[in-house]
Design a protein around this motif. Structure first.
Motif, PDB file in Angstrom:
ATOM      1  N   ASP A  52      -6.199 -43.794 -51.473  1.00  0.00           N
ATOM      2  CA  ASP A  52      -4.749 -43.864 -51.311  1.00  0.00           C
ATOM      3  C   ASP A  52      -4.220 -44.979 -52.200  1.00  0.00           C
ATOM      4  OD1 ASP A  52      -2.191 -43.455 -50.422  1.00  0.00           O
ATOM      5  OD2 ASP A  52      -2.485 -44.403 -48.473  1.00  0.00           O
ATOM      6  N   ILE A  53      -2.965 -44.889 -52.609  1.00  0.00           N
ATOM      7  CA  ILE A  53      -2.405 -45.924 -53.484  1.00  0.00           C
ATOM      8  C   ILE A  53      -1.731 -47.026 -52.674  1.00  0.00           C
ATOM      9  CG2 ILE A  53      -0.638 -46.394 -55.228  1.00  0.00           C
ATOM     10  CD1 ILE A  53      -1.330 -43.796 -56.556  1.00  0.00           C
ATOM     11  N   GLU A  54      -0.864 -46.663 -51.764  1.00  0.00           N
ATOM     12  CA  GLU A  54      -0.168 -47.677 -50.974  1.00  0.00           C
ATOM     13  C   GLU A  54      -0.936 -47.913 -49.681  1.00  0.00           C
ATOM     14  OE1 GLU A  54       4.002 -47.353 -50.615  1.00  0.00           O
ATOM     15  OE2 GLU A  54       4.326 -47.314 -52.783  1.00  0.00           O
ATOM     16  N   LEU A  55      -1.762 -48.956 -49.713  1.00  0.00           N
ATOM     17  CA  LEU A  55      -2.565 -49.329 -48.557  1.00  0.00           C
ATOM     18  C   LEU A  55      -1.823 -50.383 -47.741  1.00  0.00           C
ATOM     19  CD1 LEU A  55      -6.002 -49.513 -50.397  1.00  0.00           C
ATOM     20  CD2 LEU A  55      -5.221 -47.699 -48.865  1.00  0.00           C
ATOM     21  N   ALA A  66      -8.473 -49.657 -58.203  1.00  0.00           N
ATOM     22  CA  ALA A  66      -8.975 -48.828 -59.301  1.00  0.00           C
ATOM     23  C   ALA A  66      -9.095 -49.643 -60.586  1.00  0.00           C
ATOM     24  CB  ALA A  66      -8.060 -47.625 -59.513  1.00  0.00           C
ATOM     25  N   GLU A  67      -8.114 -50.495 -60.858  1.00  0.00           N
ATOM     26  CA  GLU A  67      -8.164 -51.340 -62.055  1.00  0.00           C
ATOM     27  C   GLU A  67      -9.349 -52.294 -61.978  1.00  0.00           C
ATOM     28  OE1 GLU A  67      -4.387 -53.241 -62.219  1.00  0.00           O
ATOM     29  OE2 GLU A  67      -3.331 -51.470 -62.984  1.00  0.00           O
ATOM     30  N   VAL A  83      -5.335 -39.839 -53.587  1.00  0.00           N
ATOM     31  CA  VAL A  83      -4.734 -38.982 -52.563  1.00  0.00           C
ATOM     32  C   VAL A  83      -3.568 -39.773 -51.990  1.00  0.00           C
ATOM     33  CG1 VAL A  83      -5.098 -37.675 -50.453  1.00  0.00           C
ATOM     34  CG2 VAL A  83      -7.001 -37.996 -52.044  1.00  0.00           C
ATOM     35  N   THR A  84      -2.355 -39.394 -52.357  1.00  0.00           N
ATOM     36  CA  THR A  84      -1.203 -40.216 -52.031  1.00  0.00           C
ATOM     37  C   THR A  84       0.028 -39.373 -51.750  1.00  0.00           C
ATOM     38  OG1 THR A  84       0.231 -41.977 -52.897  1.00  0.00           O
ATOM     39  CG2 THR A  84      -0.664 -40.416 -54.491  1.00  0.00           C
ATOM     40  N   GLY A  85       0.987 -39.982 -51.113  1.00  0.00           N
ATOM     41  CA  GLY A  85       2.250 -39.303 -50.842  1.00  0.00           C
ATOM     42  C   GLY A  85       3.314 -39.621 -51.877  1.00  0.00           C
ATOM     43  N   TYR A  86       2.943 -40.352 -52.922  1.00  0.00           N
ATOM     44  CA  TYR A  86       3.926 -40.823 -53.893  1.00  0.00           C
ATOM     45  C   TYR A  86       3.625 -40.252 -55.274  1.00  0.00           C
ATOM     46  CZ  TYR A  86       4.861 -44.044 -50.106  1.00  0.00           C
ATOM     47  OH  TYR A  86       5.159 -44.572 -48.884  1.00  0.00           O
ATOM     48  N   GLU A  87       4.531 -39.439 -55.762  1.00  0.00           N
ATOM     49  CA  GLU A  87       4.318 -38.740 -57.028  1.00  0.00           C
ATOM     50  C   GLU A  87       4.501 -39.644 -58.239  1.00  0.00           C
ATOM     51  OE1 GLU A  87       5.755 -34.529 -59.115  1.00  0.00           O
ATOM     52  OE2 GLU A  87       6.639 -35.202 -57.227  1.00  0.00           O
ATOM     53  N   HIS A  88       5.282 -40.716 -58.100  1.00  0.00           N
ATOM     54  CA  HIS A  88       5.661 -41.503 -59.274  1.00  0.00           C
ATOM     55  C   HIS A  88       4.541 -42.373 -59.831  1.00  0.00           C
ATOM     56  CE1 HIS A  88       6.656 -44.043 -55.757  1.00  0.00           C
ATOM     57  NE2 HIS A  88       6.275 -45.057 -56.526  1.00  0.00           N
ATOM     58  N   TYR A  89       3.391 -42.413 -59.161  1.00  0.00           N
ATOM     59  CA  TYR A  89       2.267 -43.186 -59.682  1.00  0.00           C
ATOM     60  C   TYR A  89       1.367 -42.372 -60.609  1.00  0.00           C
ATOM     61  CZ  TYR A  89       3.156 -46.824 -56.158  1.00  0.00           C
ATOM     62  OH  TYR A  89       3.701 -47.817 -55.395  1.00  0.00           O
ATOM     63  N   VAL A  90       1.698 -41.123 -60.804  1.00  0.00           N
ATOM     64  CA  VAL A  90       0.770 -40.231 -61.492  1.00  0.00           C
ATOM     65  C   VAL A  90       0.413 -40.712 -62.905  1.00  0.00           C
ATOM     66  CG1 VAL A  90       2.609 -38.720 -62.360  1.00  0.00           C
ATOM     67  CG2 VAL A  90       0.291 -37.810 -62.042  1.00  0.00           C
ATOM     68  N   PHE A  91       1.366 -41.283 -63.622  1.00  0.00           N
ATOM     69  CA  PHE A  91       1.071 -41.735 -64.986  1.00  0.00           C
ATOM     70  C   PHE A  91       0.215 -42.998 -64.979  1.00  0.00           C
ATOM     71  CE2 PHE A  91       5.000 -39.239 -65.567  1.00  0.00           C
ATOM     72  CZ  PHE A  91       4.512 -38.300 -66.455  1.00  0.00           C
ATOM     73  N   ASP A  92       0.380 -43.842 -63.949  1.00  0.00           N
ATOM     74  CA  ASP A  92      -0.477 -45.020 -63.826  1.00  0.00           C
ATOM     75  C   ASP A  92      -1.927 -44.614 -63.596  1.00  0.00           C
ATOM     76  OD1 ASP A  92       1.674 -46.775 -64.078  1.00  0.00           O
ATOM     77  OD2 ASP A  92       2.110 -46.674 -61.936  1.00  0.00           O
ATOM     78  N   VAL A  96      -6.277 -45.731 -65.337  1.00  0.00           N
ATOM     79  CA  VAL A  96      -7.535 -46.129 -64.694  1.00  0.00           C
ATOM     80  C   VAL A  96      -8.527 -44.955 -64.679  1.00  0.00           C
ATOM     81  CG1 VAL A  96      -6.536 -47.963 -63.302  1.00  0.00           C
ATOM     82  CG2 VAL A  96      -6.547 -45.623 -62.415  1.00  0.00           C
ATOM     83  N   ASP A  97      -8.287 -44.002 -65.566  1.00  0.00           N
ATOM     84  CA  ASP A  97      -9.205 -42.881 -65.743  1.00  0.00           C
ATOM     85  C   ASP A  97      -9.459 -42.137 -64.432  1.00  0.00           C
ATOM     86  OD1 ASP A  97     -10.866 -41.182 -67.181  1.00  0.00           O
ATOM     87  OD2 ASP A  97     -12.653 -42.403 -66.833  1.00  0.00           O
ATOM     88  N   ALA A  98      -8.377 -41.858 -63.695  1.00  0.00           N
ATOM     89  CA  ALA A  98      -8.512 -41.083 -62.454  1.00  0.00           C
ATOM     90  C   ALA A  98      -8.891 -39.642 -62.782  1.00  0.00           C
ATOM     91  CB  ALA A  98      -7.214 -41.118 -61.656  1.00  0.00           C
TER      92      ALA A  98
END
Length: 237
Positions: A52-55, A66-67, A83-92, A96-98
């Motif tokens: 998840d991104i926002e922990l 990830a960094e 696996v996140t509920g926030y779409e705006h992190y997709v480019f970040d 980090v080679d997700a």
């Protein structure tokens, strides 16, 4: 056995992802962590990280984790699926080679497809011996069959690869011990991948990429013996 870590601060999400994993036809060991701090405290290697991104506050968020993995991890690099509920992190995530970016609520069919692709990559990597090295803030895992030869230069080594070069501050003598059987040190400055030897004389070894490297007169006989053993065993990378 594939070792998977689910890192999410929501217990319901962890339970749901666990159920999706258990529905897949693969042998897996699954560990759950509710924070990046807990994950970092776990010394075991991870093949696949569902992150998840926002922990929860008080711990690094998923992107920070990830960094840190990509920049400072000295062991095996896990595949990361956000696996996140926030779409705006997709480019970040690209930075980090997700491997993939899944939005909550996770679709079961899409998860199965992504999971199968991740497993295929993990199994392929496990079948091929690899070398993990660090340079500056970059950690890279390199398949041995991507290395033509390793050169010692100015207190570092340079890996001459099928797709370029990679440098690392590691001793060539340490790599010589780690890679024995597949590689041979023909000279104090060169460690050669025996798979790519095209020919040799008493003074140099020619590689399939066109490189020609000096052979020390003190190394020649041992090199010939090592190369013949290599061919006899049919060692392939």
């Amino acid at each position: 056995m594939i070792r998977i870590v689910i890192c999410d601060d929501e217990s319901e999400t962890r339970a749901y992802l666990l159920s999706l994993i258990q529905a897949q036809p693969y042998l897996c060991e699954v560990v759950e962590h509710s924070s990046a701090t807990a994950f970092l405290a776990d010394p075991r290697e991870t093949d696949l990280l569902l992150l998840d991104i926002e922990l929860a506050p008080g711990s690094p968020d998923g992107m920070d984790l990830a960094e840190r993995i990509r920049e400072k991890w000295t062991g095996q690099q896990p595949i990361i699926i956000f696996v996140t509920g926030y779409e705006h992190y997709v480019f970040d995530a690209f930075d980090v080679d997700a491997f993939q970016y899944l939005l909550k609520p996770v679709d079961e069919e899409k998860f199965a497809k992504v999971f199968a692709r991740a497993v295929a990559r993990i199994e392929s990597a496990k079948e091929k011996p690899a070398l993990t090295l660090q340079f500056a803030n970059t950690t890279k895992t390199i398949s041995l069959d991507d290395i033509y030869y390793i050169e010692s230069s100015n207190h570092k080594v340079i890996l001459h690869l099928t797709d370029g070069e990679f440098a690392s501050y590691v001793k060539i003598g340490d790599l010589e011990l780690e890679l024995q059987g597949h590689f041979f040190r023909v000279h104090k400055g060169y460690l050669v991948n025996l798979s790519y030897v095209a020919g040799y004389t008493k003074t140099e070894v020619a590689l399939t990429n066109g490189a020609k490297l000096l052979i020390s007169k003190y190394k020649y006989q041992e090199f010939v013996k090592a190369y013949l053993r290599f061919l006899k065993k049919g060692v392939g990378l």
